[in-house]
Write a protein that holds these residues in place. Sequence first.
Motif, short mmCIF file in Angstrom:
data_model
loop_
_atom_site.label_atom_id
_atom_site.label_comp_id
_atom_site.label_asym_id
_atom_site.label_seq_id
_atom_site.Cartn_x
_atom_site.Cartn_y
_atom_site.Cartn_z
N SER A 195 27.59 52.37 35.55
CA SER A 195 27.67 51.30 36.54
C SER A 195 28.67 51.66 37.64
N ASP A 196 28.34 51.31 38.88
CA ASP A 196 29.26 51.56 39.99
C ASP A 196 30.11 50.33 40.32
N ILE A 197 30.05 49.33 39.44
CA ILE A 197 30.89 48.14 39.60
C ILE A 197 32.32 48.48 39.17
N LYS A 198 33.29 48.07 39.94
CA LYS A 198 34.69 48.35 39.64
C LYS A 198 35.09 47.76 38.29
N GLU A 199 35.99 48.46 37.60
CA GLU A 199 36.47 47.99 36.29
C GLU A 199 37.01 46.56 36.37
N SER A 200 37.69 46.26 37.45
CA SER A 200 38.30 44.93 37.60
C SER A 200 37.27 43.82 37.78
N GLU A 201 36.02 44.20 38.12
CA GLU A 201 34.97 43.20 38.37
C GLU A 201 33.96 43.12 37.22
N ARG A 202 34.24 43.85 36.15
CA ARG A 202 33.30 43.87 35.02
C ARG A 202 33.56 42.67 34.10
N TRP A 206 28.84 40.35 34.71
CA TRP A 206 28.43 41.76 34.70
C TRP A 206 27.88 42.15 33.34
#
Length: 542
Positions: A195-202, A206
Amino acid sequence: PSKNLKKKTKNEIRKDNLYLSKNFQNIEITPAGKQYLEKIVTNTDKNVYAFKDNVSQQTVAAAMARLSRRPDDMRITLLDEFANSDDNDEQLLKRVITAYGDDSVQQLAGLHLVIENASNLLTKKIEWGRLAAYLEQSTRYIYFDKKDKDGKYKYFVPDGLPKDLASQYVEIMDQIFKNYSKIVRSLTEHIRNHSDIKESERDQAWRNATKAQACDVARALLPVATTSTVGVFVSAQALEDMIMRLLSDKTAEARSVGRDILSESRKVMRAFLERVDISDRGVLTISHKAFVRDSSEEIADKYLPPNYGLANEELELTDFWPKNELDVAADILYEHSSLSLGDIRSEIDKWSLENKKEVIDRYIGDRLNRRHKPGRAFEKVHYSWDIVCDYGIFRDLQRHRMVDDLAWQKLTPRYGYNVPDLVEEAGLIDVYEQCFDLSLSLYSMLQAAGYIEEAQYATLMGHKMRWKLTFNARQAYHLVELRTSSQGHPTYRKIVQNMYQKICEVHPVIGAGMKFANLDDSHDLVRLESEKRTKQKLNKLK
């Protein structure tokens, strides 16, 4: 005159009724009657009122059944005929429905019904009727690899299979579910790792979206034997039809569940279901349904050759009407004119194409969202389709009730299947394809042993099938704009996008009005934004 009035009063107003007062001119509700009504209706004196939960639907339906025979406010009828009466409503309904066949009374009461452990083959049979609401456990959001208390996966085993065949059935089904579990869990991990979603937004949204994306792909491996829970809200009339339809079915599972639905529903609304097992009523209808089906099947087997080759195309627009979409202009203007439909058509025939198009454009209007749909004149316009797609797509699109001509052929593995790109990217092709090999093996064994209907349970949701349906232009707006939305399953989105394009080819003016059709092909984490919106709504409620 006084003699006639006295007779009417004797027949319609009980003398010992404390809830009503009577005089020569009218009938009035007493304070005791008003107090009684306050318990069962939302108001005692306004023109519009609803019934509260503490009055049975049977009583409500029975009181409404009296509307055609009594001139009173229905609250007076309730107090006169049904207050503190335990069985009067049931006796009235039996007389009206069973003896007189007043089907409209059956439309006045409904039932919430749940069917647990129904195979997917059965759920589609249950959900065939238009006039009911259905919800079932989704293969798109739930992992189906959880075992029950006896250590068994969630799938149906047909009764009556020979011991050796039943043993092979269970062994193969177990292996398919093991492979499904490996695929769905591995895909979830693969999607999250890439996933290219930032760790902080998981966040939870998500996680839900990545799980849904894995389930979207892996559900193709679930057998049609997979069981789930179905919730139904249905009128008594539609329930009676559902029961008779199931009792006439060729599969033992459907007939068994039909009997169970009849038995349990009678505990709640017995009077509405008296006719189902009367020999010259329900039993005759059930026999007729079975005879018509078997006769048609016999003709098809006799005169039509089987052909399981690949279809020329996945979606074919087999027919549409009218050939000229501008012909619907007369139907649009009909309610706003004093002319006959024929005269309106004659007048419109003299108009320019631009004027005719203006009628349709005005009728579509300036739509601000997909829920702004054209009116019922668009129900005159119809599109018929022949579709070859996987069973999972069929499950989703079959949920649209307001369609015509809905029918599907027996499920078979012989139309083939597709391998999703994500499976290849995750290096899971061998495990994925093994499920289809196992399915074909079990299907062939069941067919060879003479279990033609039961063989359908062995097919997978990823297997292609052939089915057809017809819907009108008004339903097309709903179906196209909903099923092409970005959060939809990518495979059914492709089918419906194709539908939209074919509609635009034959009816460009009507098609142009579908401004919320989404032709974007992107489907990476398509549920993520939807999950985030859901989370935001829930947070506002806290």
